[in-house]
Structures are given as C-alpha cells and as structure tokens.
Design a protein around this motif. Structure first.
Motif, PDB file in Angstrom:
ATOM      1  N   LYS A  87      79.493  53.522  47.455  1.00 28.71           N
ATOM      2  CA  LYS A  87      80.726  53.655  46.582  1.00 28.71           C
ATOM      3  C   LYS A  87      80.367  54.180  45.122  1.00 28.71           C
ATOM      4  CE  LYS A  87      82.719  49.851  45.168  1.00 28.71           C
ATOM      5  NZ  LYS A  87      83.213  49.900  43.708  1.00 28.71           N
ATOM      6  N   GLN A  88      79.576  53.748  44.496  1.00 25.77           N
ATOM      7  CA  GLN A  88      78.869  53.991  43.279  1.00 25.77           C
ATOM      8  C   GLN A  88      78.728  55.494  43.032  1.00 25.77           C
ATOM      9  OE1 GLN A  88      75.177  52.451  41.911  1.00 25.77           O
ATOM     10  NE2 GLN A  88      75.042  54.078  40.422  1.00 25.77           N
ATOM     11  N   HIS A  89      78.339  56.271  43.913  1.00 26.92           N
ATOM     12  CA  HIS A  89      78.297  57.541  44.128  1.00 26.92           C
ATOM     13  C   HIS A  89      79.447  58.265  43.983  1.00 26.92           C
ATOM     14  CE1 HIS A  89      73.622  57.340  44.818  1.00 26.92           C
ATOM     15  NE2 HIS A  89      73.863  57.163  43.313  1.00 26.92           N
ATOM     16  N   ALA A  97      89.030  61.741  43.195  1.00 31.51           N
ATOM     17  CA  ALA A  97      89.253  62.691  41.638  1.00 31.51           C
ATOM     18  C   ALA A  97      90.547  62.751  41.433  1.00 31.51           C
ATOM     19  CB  ALA A  97      88.736  64.146  42.377  1.00 31.51           C
ATOM     20  N   CYS A  98      91.498  62.417  42.243  1.00 30.60           N
ATOM     21  CA  CYS A  98      93.007  62.125  41.885  1.00 30.60           C
ATOM     22  C   CYS A  98      93.735  60.901  41.930  1.00 30.60           C
ATOM     23  CB  CYS A  98      93.967  63.244  42.684  1.00 30.60           C
ATOM     24  SG  CYS A  98      93.237  64.215  43.964  1.00 30.60           S
ATOM     25  N   ASN A  99      92.820  59.950  42.042  1.00 32.67           N
ATOM     26  CA  ASN A  99      93.697  58.481  42.233  1.00 32.67           C
ATOM     27  C   ASN A  99      93.064  57.647  41.400  1.00 32.67           C
ATOM     28  OD1 ASN A  99      95.785  58.472  44.768  1.00 32.67           O
ATOM     29  ND2 ASN A  99      94.101  59.841  45.554  1.00 32.67           N
ATOM     30  N   GLU A 100      93.848  56.654  40.537  1.00 32.14           N
ATOM     31  CA  GLU A 100      93.143  55.924  39.704  1.00 32.14           C
ATOM     32  C   GLU A 100      92.643  54.504  40.408  1.00 32.14           C
ATOM     33  OE1 GLU A 100      93.473  56.323  36.618  1.00 32.14           O
ATOM     34  OE2 GLU A 100      94.607  58.091  37.179  1.00 32.14           O
ATOM     35  N   GLY A 101      91.756  53.762  39.744  1.00 28.49           N
ATOM     36  CA  GLY A 101      91.177  52.727  40.083  1.00 28.49           C
ATOM     37  C   GLY A 101      90.036  52.811  40.976  1.00 28.49           C
ATOM     38  N   ASP A 102      89.793  51.842  41.748  1.00 30.98           N
ATOM     39  CA  ASP A 102      88.488  51.766  42.227  1.00 30.98           C
ATOM     40  C   ASP A 102      88.460  52.410  43.933  1.00 30.98           C
ATOM     41  OD1 ASP A 102      85.542  50.908  42.263  1.00 30.98           O
ATOM     42  OD2 ASP A 102      86.250  50.102  44.209  1.00 30.98           O
ATOM     43  N   TYR A 103      87.558  52.940  44.239  1.00 28.12           N
ATOM     44  CA  TYR A 103      87.614  53.390  45.831  1.00 28.12           C
ATOM     45  C   TYR A 103      87.968  52.189  46.625  1.00 28.12           C
ATOM     46  CZ  TYR A 103      86.370  55.649  50.068  1.00 28.12           C
ATOM     47  OH  TYR A 103      86.271  56.168  51.518  1.00 28.12           O
ATOM     48  N   TRP A 104      87.544  51.119  46.377  1.00 27.88           N
ATOM     49  CA  TRP A 104      87.762  50.069  47.477  1.00 27.88           C
ATOM     50  C   TRP A 104      89.195  49.555  47.332  1.00 27.88           C
ATOM     51  CZ3 TRP A 104      83.886  50.892  50.468  1.00 27.88           C
ATOM     52  CH2 TRP A 104      83.604  50.382  51.391  1.00 27.88           C
ATOM     53  N   GLU A 151      78.055  48.590  48.183  1.00 35.04           N
ATOM     54  CA  GLU A 151      76.697  48.219  47.994  1.00 35.04           C
ATOM     55  C   GLU A 151      76.475  46.615  47.743  1.00 35.04           C
ATOM     56  OE1 GLU A 151      78.259  50.544  46.505  1.00 35.04           O
ATOM     57  OE2 GLU A 151      77.569  50.844  44.385  1.00 35.04           O
ATOM     58  N   THR A 152      77.374  46.125  46.814  1.00 36.41           N
ATOM     59  CA  THR A 152      77.306  44.827  46.567  1.00 36.41           C
ATOM     60  C   THR A 152      78.025  44.092  47.394  1.00 36.41           C
ATOM     61  OG1 THR A 152      78.996  45.086  45.005  1.00 36.41           O
ATOM     62  CG2 THR A 152      76.774  45.100  44.052  1.00 36.41           C
ATOM     63  N   ALA A 153      79.210  44.287  48.092  1.00 33.01           N
ATOM     64  CA  ALA A 153      79.520  43.327  49.054  1.00 33.01           C
ATOM     65  C   ALA A 153      79.087  43.686  50.524  1.00 33.01           C
ATOM     66  CB  ALA A 153      81.185  43.623  49.014  1.00 33.01           C
ATOM     67  N   HIS A 154      78.083  44.639  50.892  1.00 29.37           N
ATOM     68  CA  HIS A 154      77.538  44.801  51.875  1.00 29.37           C
ATOM     69  C   HIS A 154      78.376  45.012  53.139  1.00 29.37           C
ATOM     70  CE1 HIS A 154      73.503  43.954  50.591  1.00 29.37           C
ATOM     71  NE2 HIS A 154      73.947  42.942  50.040  1.00 29.37           N
ATOM     72  N   LEU A 181      73.492  45.905  55.979  1.00 28.87           N
ATOM     73  CA  LEU A 181      72.573  45.007  55.676  1.00 28.87           C
ATOM     74  C   LEU A 181      71.321  45.564  55.502  1.00 28.87           C
ATOM     75  CD1 LEU A 181      73.569  41.940  57.834  1.00 28.87           C
ATOM     76  CD2 LEU A 181      73.928  42.280  55.349  1.00 28.87           C
ATOM     77  N   TYR A 182      70.814  46.672  56.225  1.00 29.54           N
ATOM     78  CA  TYR A 182      69.455  47.465  56.295  1.00 29.54           C
ATOM     79  C   TYR A 182      69.714  48.682  55.941  1.00 29.54           C
ATOM     80  CZ  TYR A 182      67.511  43.128  57.724  1.00 29.54           C
ATOM     81  OH  TYR A 182      67.107  41.642  57.725  1.00 29.54           O
ATOM     82  N   PRO A 183      70.083  49.180  54.596  1.00 29.77           N
ATOM     83  CA  PRO A 183      70.421  50.622  54.372  1.00 29.77           C
ATOM     84  C   PRO A 183      69.602  51.662  54.940  1.00 29.77           C
ATOM     85  CG  PRO A 183      70.906  49.259  52.480  1.00 29.77           C
ATOM     86  CD  PRO A 183      70.052  48.466  53.533  1.00 29.77           C
ATOM     87  N   GLU A 184      67.969  51.194  55.331  1.00 31.50           N
ATOM     88  CA  GLU A 184      67.067  52.348  55.640  1.00 31.50           C
ATOM     89  C   GLU A 184      67.326  52.485  57.301  1.00 31.50           C
ATOM     90  OE1 GLU A 184      64.722  53.230  53.374  1.00 31.50           O
ATOM     91  OE2 GLU A 184      66.138  52.107  52.327  1.00 31.50           O
ATOM     92  N   LEU A 185      67.938  51.827  57.887  1.00 31.90           N
ATOM     93  CA  LEU A 185      68.039  52.069  59.498  1.00 31.90           C
ATOM     94  C   LEU A 185      68.897  53.177  59.376  1.00 31.90           C
ATOM     95  CD1 LEU A 185      67.990  51.313  62.362  1.00 31.90           C
ATOM     96  CD2 LEU A 185      69.814  49.880  61.854  1.00 31.90           C
TER      97      LEU A 185
END
Lengths: 390, 390
Positions: free
Chosen positions: A77-79, A114-121, A162-165, A279-283
């Motif tokens: 989400k951050q990106h 890019a055209c909506n306010e607030g956070d993606y979540w 990424e923080t809420a998994h 939980l395991y982003p490397e997978l």
C-alpha cells in the motif's frame, strides 16, 4: 455449458496480442498525454531494455512519461500511495503498468488513488478496509512481461497492507485496463523457475474458475482452453525459455485465464495463498499455490466430479473415467515443470503459523470460500495447509 | 490456435444473458434519459408484449421512450434517415434496437445518423458509398428477439440502399452496443422455419469466421463452440420451439457467433447472399445462405482441410478423417432442420440475374472475397450461384 444460464460478460479492455506488438504503443490512440510508468524495484525492466522501449515508443506518439520504480514482488500500500502522490504532482493523466502482476496491479491501485482522497485501504472491502465506493480512476494500460496473472484483462488488483498483514484483492469497472499489450517477446528472459510459478498461477485461475460455483458458459470456454494450453506448453517453456512458440501459447493461456477471472472467479485456494504471502512476503504467489494445490483439489474431488474429468480430458486429450485423473495430470505437470517438490517449510513458514493463516484467509478474502464447490470447515482448511506444509 | 499469432480482441459491449434478463432494463444504469425504440413494421413485438415490457421497464428506470416501428426484414436507408430525424426531433439520447437483426442493425445506423450530417450512404465504404469517417454516435442498446445475427456483440450493421440495390455492411468502434440483453424467453414464439433460417445464419457466421484467413485463436474458440451448440440444439429448437433449453443454447451460440464476427470475419458467402437479397428483398438472409452453403463450402474443401475436419469433429463428436465430413454434417443438419430442399428459384430469382449478382457481390462487399481460404474466380462465383439456383 453449465447450469448457470444467467450470466454477464463485460471485458471492455482492448487487447493487442502478439510478438512485436509492443511497438503499437507508438501508433495507437493513447488515453492521455503524460504517463506514469510503474515498474518493479528489480532490475529486469531496465536491463532487458523494456523500459527504454516503452519510453521511446511513447515519445514517438508524443506522450511524456515519468517512472515509478519501487514495486515489490508482493506490492504494498505504501508504494501505491507514494506513486499516486507522484502522479498528481507530475500531472500524469494515465498509468502504465509494465512488468509482472505486481506492477500492473499497483498501476491499477495508483490509478484509483491519483483521483481519490484518503487512504487506499478506505476503498477496500474485507479485512480492516472501509469499503468506500470508487467513482473515478485514471485510464490504465497494462503491459505484462510475465505469463501468469491475467491482470491485463481483469479488473483485479491485489495489494498488501504491510502493517495489518492483509493481502486483499479489489476491482471495479474502472480498474479494467483501457488497453493491454501482451507481447510474448517480453517474456523470453524469465528464468525457468519463475516461468513455472507464473504459469501455475494462470493454471489455477483457470482451474479454480472452472470449479467455482459461479462458473458460466463463457468462463468455461476460456478455462478449458487455458488448461489445455498450459498443460501442453508450460513444460516446454520451462525447459526452453527461448522457445517463442511455447512462450506465446502460455502467454495466451494466461490471458485467457485472466478472462476467466473476469467472468467467473478464483476460489478459496487463492484466499489461502494470500494469507500465506501476507505473512511471508518472500513466498512467490505461484509457488504458494503449487504447495496448496494437490491437497486443495483433492478436497473437492467428489464434489465436482464431472468438471474434474473435463479438466483431465482437456489436459491429457484422453477420455477420463475418474475425477482423480485431474489430480494425476496436475502432479504430472508439476513434475514436468520441476516444481513437484515444493513445500511451505521451504520458505521458513512455521507450523505454528498455520492456524493464524486459516483466520487471515477467512477474514481478508472470506468471500471466495463461498464460491468453492462446497463450503470448507476450518478444520478442512487447516488440513489443506498442513498437507502443503509437509 | 492458428498461425495468426498477432491479433486484437476488443468487444466493449456489456452482455446480460439469460432467461428473464429483460427486466434488468428496469434496474441497470442506462446510457440516457430518453430512448428511441426501433422495431420492425411487423406485429410481433406488440403482439407478444415485448414492446410493452421494454417501455414499462424503461419507465421504472425513469427513462422516457419513443417508438419507430417501420423496419423491413431487409432494412432500408430511407427508414434509417426517417428514424434519425425523429430521434433528433424528439431529443432522444440513446437508441434501443428490439427485434431481429434488421431492427438492431437499423438502431446502430440510426444512432450514427442522429448525430451526423448528410446521408447515411456518405459514411458507407463500398458500392456508391462515400466513405466519410464517423466520429460520433448515440449509445446503442440491443435486445435481440431472434437467435441468428449476433449483431448484439458486434459492430456491424447491414442496410440496403433501396434505389442503388446495394446491401452493405458497416461498422466502427461506436456501433458496438453499449449493452445487450439476450433473453431466450423472447425467442419462444419464433416459428420453426424462421428458427432454422436464423440459426443457420449464426452457424455460417461461425463457420465462415473459422475458415477465414483472418481467423484468430480467440475467434476459433468462439466459432467451434457455436458450431458444436448449433449442430446439437438447432434441430431441437426447430422441432419444438417451446424447448427453453434448446432456445437458450442456440441463443448463446448465436451470441458466440457474433463474437466471431467481432474477432474474425464473415467470408464471401455473405457477400454473395447480400447481392441476392439486395436484388430480391423477399429472400430471408438465412435462407439465401442455406441455398449457397453446400456449393460454397465444397469449393474450399481442399483449401482448408484441417479446419473442415475440426468443424466436423465439433459437430459429430467423432474423429474426422476427410474434410467432406463437414459437408456431410452440414447437409445432415439441414435435413434435421427441414431446410435441405431450399433453392434460389423458390424466391422467383431468375437464372439470367446470376451474372449481375456476381458483379454486385464483388462491387458492394468485395473485401470479404479476400478473406476466403483462397481467392475465387468470377467463374467459380457464378458456379456457386448456379448450384444454389438448381
């Protein structure tokens, strides 16, 4: 044609498919004058010259571009938020996703933010999302360089909080790409193991969409053809990545499987995998699906017998008498692609995490469990994870 | 998948398919506030209550409507111009085609002329048309009450210039319907003979699109499924028009065959038929195609052998060893639908008109001859007409 005689079909994306079609970027009528090009944080888009080609063709078409190059294999989400801010700042009027599913999915989510306010979540349904309606988005162009996600012809974008998994899919009419260019020449450089992971992802889009209880006559047509092509050509593409014919067939099968996602749906195998890679982003997503697949499909063997046999027939081109023919063919294809030995523990997943994954799968993408041939109990879900763990 | 590895796929129409789906008109987001409803000059849309239902559902959705009810079985330019004038006068902002291909095709052409100056033939390529570009059109909704044309999922509209005796197809991105509703319940009242004519029209869209040299992997998928379904279910629908399952399968096959027209193309069989019904407007399009079909397909038997065998296999579900298996299955289906005895002379066509038809076919829709498996000579075209004449 199954019993669902009432269905919709709407895939508004204009698809350009074929070797060399990337250059159509220079001549097609594009949806804007300045593109945000979204690519991964890896090196391949630059190393193989794909980014330069895209920028060059856009220039020929009098379109400016800005690059955002941080997307992770499991995009976060951050990106999305960062790139959307860049998009506004640079006054880009459309978004190009160039790369694998992570870049294209991110492009879709960036086009929203890019055209909506607030956070993606705020706009996500499921998990801690707030399910606000999305009423506008920038136009999207998808240019896949892998054959797996099918995101070029579906509205779905899967992003991890990424923080809420939480790894959750989202999509609406506005997140269908306006145009997609599938050029198999861009796929020649994918290493064998990733070719297999991605190809199996496509395979499961088709197979899950075929056994889903929301399957329709049109999704069935796409699904069986995708299953047939992947069984036949994925082992060839894995063994010889320079085989352009095999790459082309697998690319087309992956696009067909994306059309399955637009007309039927993934089932809970995907929910279970998303919980794992949240939980395991490397997978890698495809590897996670391969680990789950044998026990997942065995669980429904007696609930969708005719469809299992139809899939087996599409794969082996022989008449099938028992639903387990499908499982046998699946295992055979995994062996042919040298991915039959994968297990969850390979990625450091701990056995004590499995109950948490059951919970995460139900909470974040619980809806897909309702599309399985029958509703799984939590014990059955845990048993599928345990068999995948080995 | 054939050798054409470069292809486009773009069918932006939103399709709602299924029994009872007509009522979605009352709840869907429609593209305007006042509709021009285009229907034929016959009685069936009123007699069976379809028009009342459409008007009623639109009212529920707060949409006004005006009816134009003069369309002929072979629709003419004069009615396009007349209805377009009505559309402007009444300030309609979208057009609904309700009925067979003639009404839906007319709706498309009316949607163009409601926002473009001059004469409809100014925009036609071929014959005496002036080939001016079309840059705007009103949104179109298609509601077929027959299973044959596939026009609900393609951009094509075929209108006859009644004084120039030219029957020419036209289409562009703007003439794809925005939305189409295919409700097989609206097809229960079609008499057996018309059911057969229309079903064969759909069959030939699929079969021509399959042997066309511009066929693509996606058109092949649609075509073989349409061919399979029509062979299996058209005789059932002809024998028992109330069989809703057979009606539904044939309706879906017809829509699939329309998708073939959007992704491949008809071939010269259609040019030849258009020349016939341009000169003899009483001749139903499907009947004309049936008359031509055996000699038309025999002509290319050795030019597209593998594809003939694939079509035969889709029909009979048996392995095929010779391309003539397809011709045999075609004749068998014509017998099963009681249309195997049709000949051109039944409609008063005179033998001395045949050379004129060769000329008309080449002049008005000559482009389709270039899509045949090989280019026919004028003598061969005449020979096909002569065999159809009997």
């Amino acid at each position: 044609m199954n019993k669902n005689l009432v269905f919709n079909l709407h895939i508004p994306t204009k698809l350009l498919f074929g070797c060399g079609e990337l250059r159509r970027l220079a001549t097609e009528n594009l949806p804007g004058k300045k593109a945000l090009i979204v690519i991964s944080g890896g090196t391949s888009m630059k190393k193989y010259g794909y980014l330069d080609k895209v920028v060059g063709y856009l220039k020929e078409n009098n379109v400016e571009s800005v690059v955002f190059d941080k997307i992770l294999p499991n995009p976060i989400k951050q990106h999305v938020m960062e790139a959307a801010a860049l998009c506004r700042e640079e006054k880009c009027d459309f978004v190009i996703g160039l790369g694998g599913g992570s870049s294209i999915d991110s492009a879709k989510s960036i086009a929203i933010m890019a055209c909506n306010e607030g956070d993606y979540w705020d706009y996500i349904a499921g998990g801690t999302g707030k399910n606000k309606p999305v009423e506008k988005a920038l136009p999207i162009i998808a240019i896949p360089t892998t054959a797996g996600t099918g995101t070029e012809v579906d509205p779905w974008t899967v992003i991890t909080h990424e923080t809420a998994h939480e790894k959750i899919g989202f999509g609406c009419k506005l997140t269908f790409p306006t145009m997609s260019i599938v050029d198999p020449e861009l796929m020649l450089s994918i290493p064998p193991r990733l070719t297999a992971y991605q190809g199996f992802d496509a395979f499961f889009h088709a197979a899950e969409g075929y056994i889903a209880n929301c399957a329709t006559p049109i999704s069935d047509l796409y699904a069986l053809e995708a299953i047939r092509l992947i069984y036949k050509y994925l082992p060839v593409a894995v063994a010889d990545g320079r085989n352009l014919k095999a790459r082309t067939k697998v690319a087309w099968a992956s696009t067909l499987a994306g059309m399955v996602e637009s007309t039927s749906s993934c089932t809970s195998e995907h929910s279970m995998e998303h919980a794992m890679s949240a939980l395991y982003p490397e997978l890698p997503h495809g590897a996670g699906l391969i680990c789950l697949s044998q026990s997942y499909f065995e669980t429904f063997r007696n609930d969708s017998m005719k469809r299992y046999m139809k899939m087996a027939e599409a794969m082996t081109m022989e008449p099938s008498k028992r639903p387990s023919d499908f499982i046998d063919a699946l295992v055979k294809m995994q062996k042919a692609c040298k991915v039959d030995d994968l297990k969850l523990s390979d990625w450091g997943i701990k056995k004590e995490d499995l109950p948490e994954m059951v919970k995460n799968a139900k909470e974040t993408m619980g809806g897909l469990f309702q599309l399985d041939p029958r509703m799984l109990t939590e014990d059955e879900i845990l048993a599928i994870y345990e068999k995948a763990y080995r």
